[in-house]
Design an enzyme around this catalytic site. Structure first.
Site, short mmCIF file in Angstrom:
data_model
loop_
_atom_site.label_atom_id
_atom_site.label_comp_id
_atom_site.label_asym_id
_atom_site.label_seq_id
_atom_site.Cartn_x
_atom_site.Cartn_y
_atom_site.Cartn_z
CB CYS A 34 10.55 -1.15 -6.81
SG CYS A 34 10.36 -2.65 -5.85
CB CYS A 38 13.81 -0.97 -4.84
SG CYS A 38 13.34 -2.22 -3.63
CB CYS A 65 8.35 -2.49 -3.09
SG CYS A 65 9.77 -3.15 -2.24
ZN LIG Z 1 11.15 -2.04 -3.75
#
Ligand SMILES: [Zn+2]
Length: 185
Positions: A34, A38, A65
């Site tokens: 990520c 995030c 992600c």
């Molecule tokens: Zn993420």
């Protein structure tokens, strides 16, 4: 600039968009990586691995992600992103210079108004706040090294007034320089 692990972890916990593009974090238990900003659930610290480049994360078998799409950042060309990176690069390397929004925008070749807006839009903070972050990171490092006193550190990292330095330091770390040093050494 090398970012300390502790700083990266803080950025993850706070979902700090300021560090997007600077590093990525991967979660061992999910196999996903990520951006710092995030909004997905904060993982356990011991399950987190940090990367400075997407390629490294992919190489280790992590998947991007679906929520924050760290993989999209580099595949789409965004001229604004380049401006932001340029500003960050300048401030990270020349944080000890007496920057103003005017001198910075002149260097970038953009009006102060636009630069301020663009930077804030993209990172959530102003160039000045970003500069203060860099300076305080450096100050923390110098404090823990223990070779310089507070006044020396204040000037070394680019502040020209110790009261202002203490004020910014406390605001960003929650500690006075002395308390920070005691706490961390
Ligand atoms: Zn993420």
């Amino acid at each position: 600039m090398k970012i300390q692990r502790e700083t990266m972890w803080e950025a993850v916990v706070q979902c700090n968009a300021m560090y997007d593009g600077c590093f990525y974090y991967a979660v061992k238990t999910t196999g996903i990586f990520c951006r710092p900003s995030c909004k997905s659930k904060t993982p356990k610290q011991e399950n987190v691995e940090f990367f400075f480049h997407i390629a490294e994360a992919l190489q280790k078998g992590y998947r991007p992600c679906k929520r924050c799409r760290p993989d999209l950042d580099q595949s789409t060309y965004d001229p604004n992103h380049e401006v932001i990176q340029k500003v960050q690069h300048i401030l990270e390397n020349e944080y000890d210079k007496p920057w103003t929004l005017q001198t910075l925008s002149k260097r970038i070749g953009m009006s102060s108004y636009h630069l301020q807006r663009l930077f804030k839009n993209k990172t959530g903070i102003s160039p000045k706040q970003y500069l203060y972050h860099i300076r305080i990171e450096q100050a923390k490092r110098l404090l823990l090294q223990g070779e310089k006193n507070n006044t020396e550190i204040c000037f070394l990292v680019g502040f020209n007034d110790t009261a202002h330095f203490y004020h910014v330091f406390r605001k960003l770390t929650g500690f006075s320089p002395l308390a920070f040093k005691h706490q961390h050494s």
